[in-house]
Write a protein that holds these residues in place. Structure first.
Motif, PDB file in Angstrom:
ATOM      1  N   SER A 100       0.941  -1.297  -0.068  1.00  0.00           N
ATOM      2  CA  SER A 100      -0.041   0.097   0.100  1.00  0.00           C
ATOM      3  C   SER A 100       0.726   1.166  -0.098  1.00  0.00           C
ATOM      4  N   VAL A 101       0.235   2.451  -0.355  1.00  0.00           N
ATOM      5  CA  VAL A 101       1.120   3.815  -0.276  1.00  0.00           C
ATOM      6  C   VAL A 101       1.130   3.957   1.191  1.00  0.00           C
ATOM      7  N   LYS A 102       0.509   3.648   2.075  1.00  0.00           N
ATOM      8  CA  LYS A 102       0.692   3.976   3.421  1.00  0.00           C
ATOM      9  C   LYS A 102       2.065   3.177   4.129  1.00  0.00           C
ATOM     10  N   GLU A 103       2.400   2.107   3.434  1.00  0.00           N
ATOM     11  CA  GLU A 103       3.379   1.437   3.801  1.00  0.00           C
ATOM     12  C   GLU A 103       4.686   2.158   3.219  1.00  0.00           C
ATOM     13  N   ILE A 104       4.583   2.615   1.959  1.00  0.00           N
ATOM     14  CA  ILE A 104       5.999   3.600   1.470  1.00  0.00           C
ATOM     15  C   ILE A 104       6.194   4.649   2.243  1.00  0.00           C
ATOM     16  N   LYS A 105       4.885   5.416   2.932  1.00  0.00           N
ATOM     17  CA  LYS A 105       5.074   6.498   3.533  1.00  0.00           C
ATOM     18  C   LYS A 105       5.617   6.226   4.772  1.00  0.00           C
ATOM     19  N   LEU A 106       5.195   5.285   5.417  1.00  0.00           N
ATOM     20  CA  LEU A 106       6.042   4.899   6.897  1.00  0.00           C
ATOM     21  C   LEU A 106       7.349   4.714   6.677  1.00  0.00           C
ATOM     22  N   ARG A 192       4.698   5.915  -8.621  1.00  0.00           N
ATOM     23  CA  ARG A 192       4.757   5.053  -9.457  1.00  0.00           C
ATOM     24  C   ARG A 192       3.876   3.650  -9.082  1.00  0.00           C
ATOM     25  N   PHE A 193       3.633   3.597  -7.661  1.00  0.00           N
ATOM     26  CA  PHE A 193       2.940   2.468  -7.082  1.00  0.00           C
ATOM     27  C   PHE A 193       1.679   2.762  -7.383  1.00  0.00           C
ATOM     28  N   GLY A 194       1.189   4.168  -7.292  1.00  0.00           N
ATOM     29  CA  GLY A 194      -0.141   4.369  -7.555  1.00  0.00           C
ATOM     30  C   GLY A 194      -0.497   3.944  -9.100  1.00  0.00           C
ATOM     31  N   VAL A 195       0.249   4.283  -9.899  1.00  0.00           N
ATOM     32  CA  VAL A 195       0.110   3.910 -11.648  1.00  0.00           C
ATOM     33  C   VAL A 195      -0.012   2.726 -11.623  1.00  0.00           C
ATOM     34  N   ILE A 196       0.774   1.607 -11.124  1.00  0.00           N
ATOM     35  CA  ILE A 196       0.789   0.269 -11.221  1.00  0.00           C
ATOM     36  C   ILE A 196      -0.259  -0.516 -10.774  1.00  0.00           C
ATOM     37  N   THR A 197      -0.676   0.108  -9.341  1.00  0.00           N
ATOM     38  CA  THR A 197      -1.837  -0.645  -8.654  1.00  0.00           C
ATOM     39  C   THR A 197      -3.059   0.154  -8.575  1.00  0.00           C
ATOM     40  N   GLY A 198      -2.996   1.265  -9.127  1.00  0.00           N
ATOM     41  CA  GLY A 198      -4.334   2.051  -8.930  1.00  0.00           C
ATOM     42  C   GLY A 198      -4.921   2.617  -7.873  1.00  0.00           C
TER      43      GLY A 198
END
Length: 202
Positions: A100-106, A192-198
């Protein structure tokens, strides 16, 4: 009768061997068909390197195409292939490490806390060095006011402290550049994570 039969068999065997040898020789004989600088097709037993890079065909004496060699990729095509490979590697790494995006932000926050901690330590060192420089300068000033010569030892200590301060400042600047690079990288990972996972949740 036996002699005639034996002779016939030998003749047939010789013909068969000759046929195999002829086929083998024919299989080994090939030519190269390529387009020259004037756009004219050329068939030759050899191919110049500059034309080999542009692609060619391997043909038999009868003109049958045995193999087609594609043109070597241009620099732009090579760069495009390299970029695609690097992008695929990046995507795979993101999928493997995060869900998830949250994991990247953490992860970004943890890294920033670590690098901020090291920067604060270095800035603390600067403060300590500045205090010692001030003390040494006061010593030198007191000696001068007393009409005494400032010793080489004291002057050397001052120079060493100044050098140490410069080195520490350089280290801080380096860490601050690393901090910005870290922010940029994680922001790119999030995008990029948002692009490949939506998934673009905050």
């Amino acid at each position: 009768m036996l002699l005639t039969t034996l002779t016939t068999k030998l003749s047939r065997a010789s013909i068969a061997v000759l046929a195999l040898m002829t086929a083998a020789v024919s299989a080994e004989v090939v030519f190269y068909r390529y387009i020259d600088k004037d756009g004219v097709p050329v068939i030759s037993s050899k191919i110049p390197p500059e034309y080999a890079q542009k692609g060619y065909e391997v043909v038999t004496p009868s003109g049958r195409v045995v193999r087609v060699v594609k043109p070597a990729p241009t620099d732009a095509e090579k760069e495009n292939l390299r970029s695609k490979a690097e992008l695929a590697k990046w995507d795979a790494e993101l999928r493997r490490r995060y869900s998830s995006v949250k994991e990247i932000k953490l992860a970004k926050q943890r890294k920033l806390e670590s690098i901020d901690g090291s920067i604060q330590i270095l800035k603390g060192n600067i403060g300590g060095i500045d205090t010692r420089i001030h003390q040494k300068r006061m010593e030198a000033a007191n000696l001068e006011r007393a009409g005494r010569e400032v010793g080489e030892g004291l002057l050397k200590q001052l120079e060493e402290l100044k050098h140490k301060r410069e080195v520490t400042v350089t280290r801080i600047e380096k860490r601050e550049r690393e901090r910005q690079a870290l922010i940029d990288k994680f922001d790119q990972d999030i995008e990029r994570f948002g692009v490949i996972t939506g998934r673009r949740e905050s």
